[in-house]
Design an enzyme around this catalytic site. Structure first.
Site, PDB file in Angstrom:
ATOM      1  N   GLU A  21       0.806  -1.211   0.000  1.00 54.79           N
ATOM      2  CA  GLU A  21       0.000   0.000   0.000  1.00 54.79           C
ATOM      3  C   GLU A  21       0.847   1.273   0.000  1.00 54.79           C
ATOM      4  OE1 GLU A  21      -2.448  -3.371   1.151  1.00 54.79           O
ATOM      5  OE2 GLU A  21      -0.528  -2.628   1.934  1.00 54.79           O
TER       6      GLU A  21
ATOM      7  N   HIS B 231     -10.888  -6.355   8.286  1.00 56.66           N
ATOM      8  CA  HIS B 231     -11.601  -6.038   7.053  1.00 56.66           C
ATOM      9  C   HIS B 231     -12.852  -5.204   7.325  1.00 56.66           C
ATOM     10  CE1 HIS B 231      -9.249  -9.645   6.088  1.00 56.66           C
ATOM     11  NE2 HIS B 231      -9.253  -9.222   4.832  1.00 56.66           N
TER      12      HIS B 231
END
Length: 338
Positions: A60, A129
């Site tokens: 990321e 998540h």
């Protein structure tokens, strides 16, 4: 006009912008051939090619760092962080580079990048998540923060974000990706149902960043909210029997404080609702602003309804979420004599 859920609306927004502007590129983990874990980028690589829509390593920080460089070079990158929970490795690139580039270069360079990040719970995704980290980014000067609540807004706001010359973190509530659940219940019958799509224009349109929407007019109280909680609040108003006005912020930063103040001064009561953890959540900033601007008009203390102050409780996520019952109780508290 076409009937679209949020996933389809987001896909349409990127399709429109890839077609309108050759400088727009879309990239991230699995967004190319696979079309994204939620299929938000489905078929875009096939249509625009691998140089415009492409996959990246699971890194990321590298994704956002590359986007900053692309933006400074003149491109308009649209990146996807597969889940908002994984945005933290890129935090330094967003805060130290993207947010400050325009200022530190005296306006010579800027970072017109959009970071898409599915956020929130409701899909049984567990602790890594399901987070809602929006308040962290609202604290950073130079970053704009957006969270839509419906397909029409999702497309118009994403187009506006891509066209914006500053970095935008665009949070997408996963729980309403495929259509809002029945807001009268704490749990949907199925979180992946395809019902409740909205009418969305197929072509180009943009919704200005920084403009809230009054999704329900009311006279007795004001609810300030955003994302999935818009649907919860609408159900709570109906269940409570209290004539509350519901404001969907749509953009957290820049904030449409004028719409909030006008409403609270008229109703005299305010509840603030968000899914994220209560302490230091964006509701704290909203509460402070309402107090500063509307003190002499308030008829009751401001109510806040939010997630628990705890690591995301996978086994109890439906208890963690503010549901219609909790919001309705907050509205009733507002109406009690002080």
């Amino acid at each position: 006009m076409s009937s679209m859920n949020m996933i389809q609306a987001l896909n349409s927004a990127m399709d429109v912008m890839l077609g309108r502007d050759d400088n727009v590129v879309v990239f991230g983990e699995d967004v190319g051939y696979f079309g994204g874990v939620f299929r938000a980028t489905a078929n875009l690589q096939k249509k625009y090619g691998r140089t415009r829509v492409f996959d990246t390593p699971i890194a990321e920080g590298g994704i956002i760092g590359t986007a900053v460089g692309m933006g400074a070079y003149g491109l308009r990158p649209v990146t996807e962080i597969q889940f908002a929970d994984y945005i933290y490795p890129a935090f330094d690139q967003l805060v130290s580079e993207a947010a400050r580039l325009r200022y530190r270069s005296g306006g010579d360079y800027w970072a017109p990048l959009t970071v898409r990040a599915p956020c929130g719970g409701g899909i049984f995704g567990g602790q890594t998540h399901s987070q809602s980290p929006e308040s962290i980014f609202t604290h950073v000067c130079g970053i704009k923060t957006v969270m839509p609540s419906n397909p029409y807004d999702a497309k118009g706001l994403l187009i506006a974000a891509i066209e914006d010359d500053d970095p935008v973190v665009f949070f997408e509530p996963k729980r309403i990706y495929n259509g809002p659940f029945d807001g009268h219940h704490d749990k949907p019958l199925t979180p992946w149902s395809q019902h409740a799509a909205s009418e969305v224009p197929e072509g180009y349109y943009a919704i200005p960043l920084g403009k809230a929407a009054v999704v329900r007019a009311g006279k007795e109280a004001t609810i300030v909210t955003y994302g999935t909680m818009v649907h919860v609040c609408l159900a709570a108003v109906e269940a409570s029997g209290i004539d509350a006005e519901v404001i969907d912020l749509r953009t957290l930063i820049p904030l449409d404080i004028d719409t909030i103040v006008e409403s609270v001064k008229r109703t005299g009561r305010c509840a603030i609702v968000h899914e994220a953890t209560r302490t230091s959540g964006f509701g704290a900033e909203l509460s402070s602003l309402v107090q500063e601007h509307c003190f002499w008009h308030l008829e009751a203390p401001i109510e806040r309804v939010a997630g628990w102050d705890t690591p995301y409780p996978h086994a109890f996520e439906w208890e963690y979420f503010p549901g219609p019952a909790r919001v309705a109780q907050a509205l009733k508290n507002l109406m009690e004599p002080v």
